[in-house]
Design a protein around this motif. Structure first.
Motif, PDB file in Angstrom:
ATOM      1  N   ARG A  45       0.644  -1.164  -0.218  1.00  0.00           N
ATOM      2  CA  ARG A  45      -0.006   0.098  -0.049  1.00  0.00           C
ATOM      3  C   ARG A  45       0.940   1.276  -0.060  1.00  0.00           C
ATOM      4  NH1 ARG A  45      -5.212  -0.202   2.267  1.00  0.00           N
ATOM      5  NH2 ARG A  45      -4.810   1.315   3.459  1.00  0.00           N
ATOM      6  N   TYR A  79      -4.797  -2.471  -9.162  1.00  0.00           N
ATOM      7  CA  TYR A  79      -5.188  -2.632  -7.764  1.00  0.00           C
ATOM      8  C   TYR A  79      -6.055  -3.793  -7.695  1.00  0.00           C
ATOM      9  CZ  TYR A  79      -5.178  -1.829  -2.659  1.00  0.00           C
ATOM     10  OH  TYR A  79      -4.844  -1.718  -1.290  1.00  0.00           O
ATOM     11  N   ILE A  81      -7.939  -6.409  -4.469  1.00  0.00           N
ATOM     12  CA  ILE A  81      -7.984  -6.570  -3.183  1.00  0.00           C
ATOM     13  C   ILE A  81      -8.700  -7.658  -2.915  1.00  0.00           C
ATOM     14  CG2 ILE A  81      -7.242  -4.130  -2.332  1.00  0.00           C
ATOM     15  CD1 ILE A  81     -10.349  -3.760  -1.878  1.00  0.00           C
ATOM     16  N   GLY A  83     -11.294  -8.401  -0.854  1.00  0.00           N
ATOM     17  CA  GLY A  83     -12.818  -8.322  -1.004  1.00  0.00           C
ATOM     18  C   GLY A  83     -13.657  -7.787  -2.140  1.00  0.00           C
ATOM     19  N   THR A  84     -12.380  -7.618  -3.198  1.00  0.00           N
ATOM     20  CA  THR A  84     -12.762  -7.262  -4.581  1.00  0.00           C
ATOM     21  C   THR A  84     -13.287  -5.754  -4.629  1.00  0.00           C
ATOM     22  OG1 THR A  84     -15.438  -7.408  -4.883  1.00  0.00           O
ATOM     23  CG2 THR A  84     -13.946  -9.436  -5.306  1.00  0.00           C
ATOM     24  N   GLY A  85     -14.182  -5.112  -3.634  1.00  0.00           N
ATOM     25  CA  GLY A  85     -14.187  -3.847  -3.531  1.00  0.00           C
ATOM     26  C   GLY A  85     -15.288  -3.357  -4.949  1.00  0.00           C
ATOM     27  N   LEU A  86     -15.887  -4.288  -5.470  1.00  0.00           N
ATOM     28  CA  LEU A  86     -16.653  -3.790  -6.743  1.00  0.00           C
ATOM     29  C   LEU A  86     -17.905  -2.892  -6.272  1.00  0.00           C
ATOM     30  CD1 LEU A  86     -16.911  -7.160  -8.576  1.00  0.00           C
ATOM     31  CD2 LEU A  86     -15.283  -5.238  -9.180  1.00  0.00           C
ATOM     32  N   PHE A  87     -18.338  -1.806  -6.982  1.00  0.00           N
ATOM     33  CA  PHE A  87     -19.334  -1.002  -6.874  1.00  0.00           C
ATOM     34  C   PHE A  87     -20.324  -1.725  -6.908  1.00  0.00           C
ATOM     35  CE2 PHE A  87     -17.219   3.366  -7.473  1.00  0.00           C
ATOM     36  CZ  PHE A  87     -16.338   3.256  -6.899  1.00  0.00           C
ATOM     37  N   PRO A  88     -21.003  -2.057  -5.748  1.00  0.00           N
ATOM     38  CA  PRO A  88     -22.597  -2.721  -5.796  1.00  0.00           C
ATOM     39  C   PRO A  88     -23.638  -2.183  -6.789  1.00  0.00           C
ATOM     40  CG  PRO A  88     -22.216  -1.693  -3.551  1.00  0.00           C
ATOM     41  CD  PRO A  88     -21.071  -1.435  -4.410  1.00  0.00           C
ATOM     42  N   HIS A  89     -23.461  -1.020  -6.890  1.00  0.00           N
ATOM     43  CA  HIS A  89     -24.552  -0.330  -7.698  1.00  0.00           C
ATOM     44  C   HIS A  89     -24.240   0.005  -9.280  1.00  0.00           C
ATOM     45  CE1 HIS A  89     -21.639   2.742  -6.589  1.00  0.00           C
ATOM     46  NE2 HIS A  89     -22.447   3.587  -7.287  1.00  0.00           N
ATOM     47  N   TYR A 132     -25.197  -7.442 -11.922  1.00  0.00           N
ATOM     48  CA  TYR A 132     -24.494  -6.576 -10.763  1.00  0.00           C
ATOM     49  C   TYR A 132     -23.636  -7.575  -9.790  1.00  0.00           C
ATOM     50  CZ  TYR A 132     -27.294  -2.510 -12.116  1.00  0.00           C
ATOM     51  OH  TYR A 132     -27.902  -1.792 -12.923  1.00  0.00           O
ATOM     52  N   GLN A 134     -23.593  -8.564  -6.789  1.00  0.00           N
ATOM     53  CA  GLN A 134     -24.143  -9.369  -6.054  1.00  0.00           C
ATOM     54  C   GLN A 134     -24.768 -10.702  -6.665  1.00  0.00           C
ATOM     55  OE1 GLN A 134     -24.615  -6.212  -6.327  1.00  0.00           O
ATOM     56  NE2 GLN A 134     -25.179  -5.096  -4.346  1.00  0.00           N
ATOM     57  N   ARG A 148     -10.736  -5.273 -13.932  1.00  0.00           N
ATOM     58  CA  ARG A 148     -11.143  -3.664 -13.624  1.00  0.00           C
ATOM     59  C   ARG A 148      -9.609  -3.661 -13.442  1.00  0.00           C
ATOM     60  NH1 ARG A 148     -13.638  -1.863  -8.108  1.00  0.00           N
ATOM     61  NH2 ARG A 148     -11.978  -3.157  -7.271  1.00  0.00           N
ATOM     62  N   ALA A 149      -8.701  -4.181 -12.839  1.00  0.00           N
ATOM     63  CA  ALA A 149      -7.272  -3.652 -12.476  1.00  0.00           C
ATOM     64  C   ALA A 149      -6.646  -3.560 -13.973  1.00  0.00           C
ATOM     65  CB  ALA A 149      -6.757  -4.765 -11.643  1.00  0.00           C
TER      66      ALA A 149
ATOM     67  N   THR B 142     -14.442  -1.755   2.098  1.00  0.00           N
ATOM     68  CA  THR B 142     -13.406  -2.384   0.576  1.00  0.00           C
ATOM     69  C   THR B 142     -13.951  -1.508  -0.779  1.00  0.00           C
ATOM     70  OG1 THR B 142     -15.034  -4.074  -0.049  1.00  0.00           O
ATOM     71  CG2 THR B 142     -13.244  -4.872   1.508  1.00  0.00           C
ATOM     72  N   VAL B 143     -15.059  -0.928  -0.781  1.00  0.00           N
ATOM     73  CA  VAL B 143     -15.498  -0.250  -1.966  1.00  0.00           C
ATOM     74  C   VAL B 143     -14.725   0.997  -1.980  1.00  0.00           C
ATOM     75  CG1 VAL B 143     -17.378   1.061  -2.998  1.00  0.00           C
ATOM     76  CG2 VAL B 143     -17.850  -1.215  -2.180  1.00  0.00           C
ATOM     77  N   ALA B 146     -10.968   0.105  -2.379  1.00  0.00           N
ATOM     78  CA  ALA B 146     -10.669  -0.048  -4.081  1.00  0.00           C
ATOM     79  C   ALA B 146     -11.101   1.290  -4.798  1.00  0.00           C
ATOM     80  CB  ALA B 146     -11.782  -1.142  -4.691  1.00  0.00           C
ATOM     81  N   MET B 150      -7.851   2.550  -7.106  1.00  0.00           N
ATOM     82  CA  MET B 150      -7.838   2.635  -8.507  1.00  0.00           C
ATOM     83  C   MET B 150      -7.474   3.925  -8.902  1.00  0.00           C
ATOM     84  SD  MET B 150      -8.740  -0.420  -9.242  1.00  0.00           S
ATOM     85  CE  MET B 150      -8.818  -0.384 -10.971  1.00  0.00           C
ATOM     86  N   LEU B 165     -24.496   5.224  -2.633  1.00  0.00           N
ATOM     87  CA  LEU B 165     -24.693   4.078  -1.924  1.00  0.00           C
ATOM     88  C   LEU B 165     -25.597   4.448  -0.647  1.00  0.00           C
ATOM     89  CD1 LEU B 165     -21.330   2.226  -2.408  1.00  0.00           C
ATOM     90  CD2 LEU B 165     -23.894   1.521  -3.335  1.00  0.00           C
ATOM     91  N   PHE B 241     -30.193   2.578  -8.136  1.00  0.00           N
ATOM     92  CA  PHE B 241     -28.892   2.636  -7.761  1.00  0.00           C
ATOM     93  C   PHE B 241     -28.920   1.206  -7.118  1.00  0.00           C
ATOM     94  CE2 PHE B 241     -29.060   7.251  -7.492  1.00  0.00           C
ATOM     95  CZ  PHE B 241     -27.772   7.233  -8.324  1.00  0.00           C
ATOM     96  N   PRO B 243     -30.535  -2.071  -8.328  1.00  0.00           N
ATOM     97  CA  PRO B 243     -31.490  -2.550  -8.908  1.00  0.00           C
ATOM     98  C   PRO B 243     -31.789  -3.990  -8.668  1.00  0.00           C
ATOM     99  CG  PRO B 243     -29.715  -1.549 -10.371  1.00  0.00           C
ATOM    100  CD  PRO B 243     -29.392  -1.573  -9.018  1.00  0.00           C
TER     101      PRO B 243
END
Lengths: 315, 247
Positions: A45, A79, A81, A83-89, A132, A134, A148-149, B142-143, B146, B150, B165, B241, B243
């Motif tokens: 980091r 980058y 990580i 927990g992936t840290g993908l944007f859930p929305h 998505y 999830q 994505r990275a 984590t979001v 990340a 990025m 969110l 946001f 769905p």
């Protein structure tokens, strides 16, 4: 190329990273391995300045990271990580397009790149692009994380225990994917893990860390053959080393090649040149054979490997 | 479009009642046989409704702006030290009775709309602030990690990840705040802010239950309309946001 020179990181009075020197050559995969709290994630980091370093110098391609704009620096480093840290929305496609979007690529170029990456990571664009995060399995989500990275084709890839939360089979699959993708794109990669087997499998060179120091920085083979201390010896598993060395060597090294590749059918589960010697031995033990045929990538039989040769020279 | 049906129907009913209250005269006559006038006529209901709405909208807008800004500030690295202070100030605003605010504000600001606006803003801050803090703190770390890793700037992280969110939770806070304030605004009538509290106060003073009822019905209906409007907004937000949760 990434160079860390006398880098130290303190949190209050505790020293997390203690005066380390590390050079990561262009195109190599450097794996930082050690138990939790050894400073490996902290080191990673600091490279993209998510954490500032307390002392020393970090150079990326000869340039001091502190002299660069942190966002600009990070846009040029993938980058990944745990927990992936993908944007859930955001949909999968939009998540992958994140950095190209920030870099203001034209839309057609982004769309083409997203499709290319999804194909590279074995995700079907037609079925997955509009899902998505999830709705994905853990393995698929981490594939999206890797895509994505890689999206803006950065020179450097930083991976912080990316496969740590996955089940064994998925992890193994993704490790194989990593090796395949790395052969294709050759990114300078810094990979953090606590799993020594993962390190041995993926690394060009391994840096073993303990209590904020780098104990040994060498190729997987040398780490196994000449561990620098008891700590490293225990980490790689004293007794298990013979088999671990075997899994590093490709069958190609020990086989007796035929003069001409023979045209024969490589059945399911046939041994290939790039498979490990350990796998070949395992197959021979299971099927109770003295030797097995070896095939190349085109399915031609190129030689045989014998049990005796493995026992003599395998490790 | 089905989402918008309940708020539209309720709004139509509210408008209809405000304009056509005299139609119900026989009903109120029956309720209150001893009075000559049973329909409040010092001001048109529509005018009172407009004023009432204006008070609530202005106080909600100012309150939302203050609370969301405060909540964002208190969750930034630079403002984190102020987090306890910010929530305390908002809690004090909530525990201070609006009537007391009026009593203190009238000598300074005089009669009219200003004191009740201040009381409503103070009273409405806490639900919005509390939900802003909860929403922002609830974003998966984590979001954020990340996004930062990025190469997103703090502003981009806020507007592209954190607010979308947290927005659903913040919206719920605004909903609570506005609904409470629709009822609270009525006490503004006591200090000369003309709104739907007027018939209620006048009814209480003159012992005319019909007046009280007319004011109360309209205030209740306004609260219901607004609440169902927020319900619709929250559904729209979900669709946009999150769905997968809305399906």
């Amino acid at each position: 190329m990434i160079e860390l020179k006398n880098v130290t990181r303190r949190f209050g009075n505790t020293v997390a990273v203690d005066n380390i020197n590390l050079t990561i050559e262009t195109g190599e995969v450097c794996v930082l391995v050690g138990s939790s709290g050894c400073g490996k994630s902290t080191t990673l980091r600091m490279i993209n300045r998510l954490l500032p370093h307390s002392a020393g110098e970090i150079l990326v391609d000869g340039e001091d990271v502190n002299a660069m704009n942190p966002e600009q620096l990070r846009l040029n480093m993938g980058y990944v990580i745990q927990g992936t840290g993908l944007f859930p929305h955001w949909t999968v496609a939009r998540n992958i397009a994140m950095v190209p979007h920030l870099l203001k690529w034209p839309k057609e170029r982004i769309d083409a790149r997203v499709e290319e990456l999804m194909t590279l990571l074995d995700l079907d664009p037609a079925t997955h692009a509009s899902k998505y995060p999830q709705q994905l399995s853990g393995g698929q989500a981490q594939r999206v994380g890797v895509a994505r990275a890689l999206a803006a084709d950065p020179n450097i890839l930083l991976m912080d225990e990316p496969f740590g939360a996955l089940d064994a089979i998925t992890r193994e699959n993704l490790q194989m994917e990593m090796l395949r993708i790395q052969r294709q794109v050759r990114k300078t990669t810094v990979f953090v893990t606590h799993d020594i087997d993962e390190a041995l499998k993926l690394a060009t060179r391994i840096a073993v860390m303990d209590q904020g120091r780098i104990i040994q920085h060498d190729t997987p083979e040398n780490i196994l053959r000449h561990p620098a201390s008891d700590f490293v010896e225990n980490l790689v598993g004293k007794q298990d080393r013979g088999l671990k060395l075997m899994s590093l060597r490709p069958v190609r090294d020990l086989m007796s090649p035929h003069a001409e590749p023979r045209q024969s059918v490589a059945g399911e589960g046939a041994i290939r040149e790039e498979d490990s010697v350990r796998l070949a031995l395992s197959v021979m033990l299971w099927k109770d054979l003295g030797e097995v045929a070896v095939f190349n990538a085109r399915g031609q039989e190129t030689g045989v490997i014998t049990r005796e040769r493995i026992i003599q020279e395998g490790a | 479009m089905r989402i918008w049906l309940p708020p539209v129907l309720l709004a139509a009913l509210l408008y209809g009642l405000s304009v056509g209250m005299p139609v119900l005269e026989p009903l109120f006559q029956w309720l209150q046989p001893d009075k000559q006038t049973v329909i409040y006529d010092r001001e048109s209901f529509l005018f009172l409704l407009q004023n009432h709405l204006l008070l609530v909208v202005v106080s909600a807008a100012v309150g939302t702006f203050m609370a969301v800004t405060g909540g964002i500030f208190a969750t930034r690295p630079s403002g984190r030290d102020f987090l306890p202070l910010v929530s305390q100030v908002a809690s004090i605003g909530q525990t201070f009775p609006p009537v007391a605010v009026l009593a203190l504000a009238v000598p300074v600001l005089g009669f009219g709309e200003a004191p009740i606006l201040i009381a409503l803003i103070l009273y409405g801050l806490l639900p919005i602030l509390r939900n802003t803090l909860a929403g922002l703190e609830g974003v998966d770390p984590t979001v954020r990690e990340a996004a930062r890793g990025m190469g997103m700037s703090p502003g981009q992280i806020l507007f592209r990840a954190e607010l979308p969110l947290a927005g659903r939770v913040i919206l719920a806070g605004i909903r609570t705040s506005v609904t409470i304030n629709i009822a609270t605004a009525a006490i503004g009538s006591t200090i000369g802010a003309r709104n739907l509290g007027d018939p209620v106060i006048a009814g209480l003073v003159n012992g005319n239950t019909a007046y009280v009822l007319q004011g109360a019905i309209l205030i209740g209906l306004l609260a219901l309309t607004t609440d169902s409007l927020f319900e619709a907004l929250e559904r729209i937000w979900d669709r946009r946001f999150s769905p997968q949760a809305a399906v």
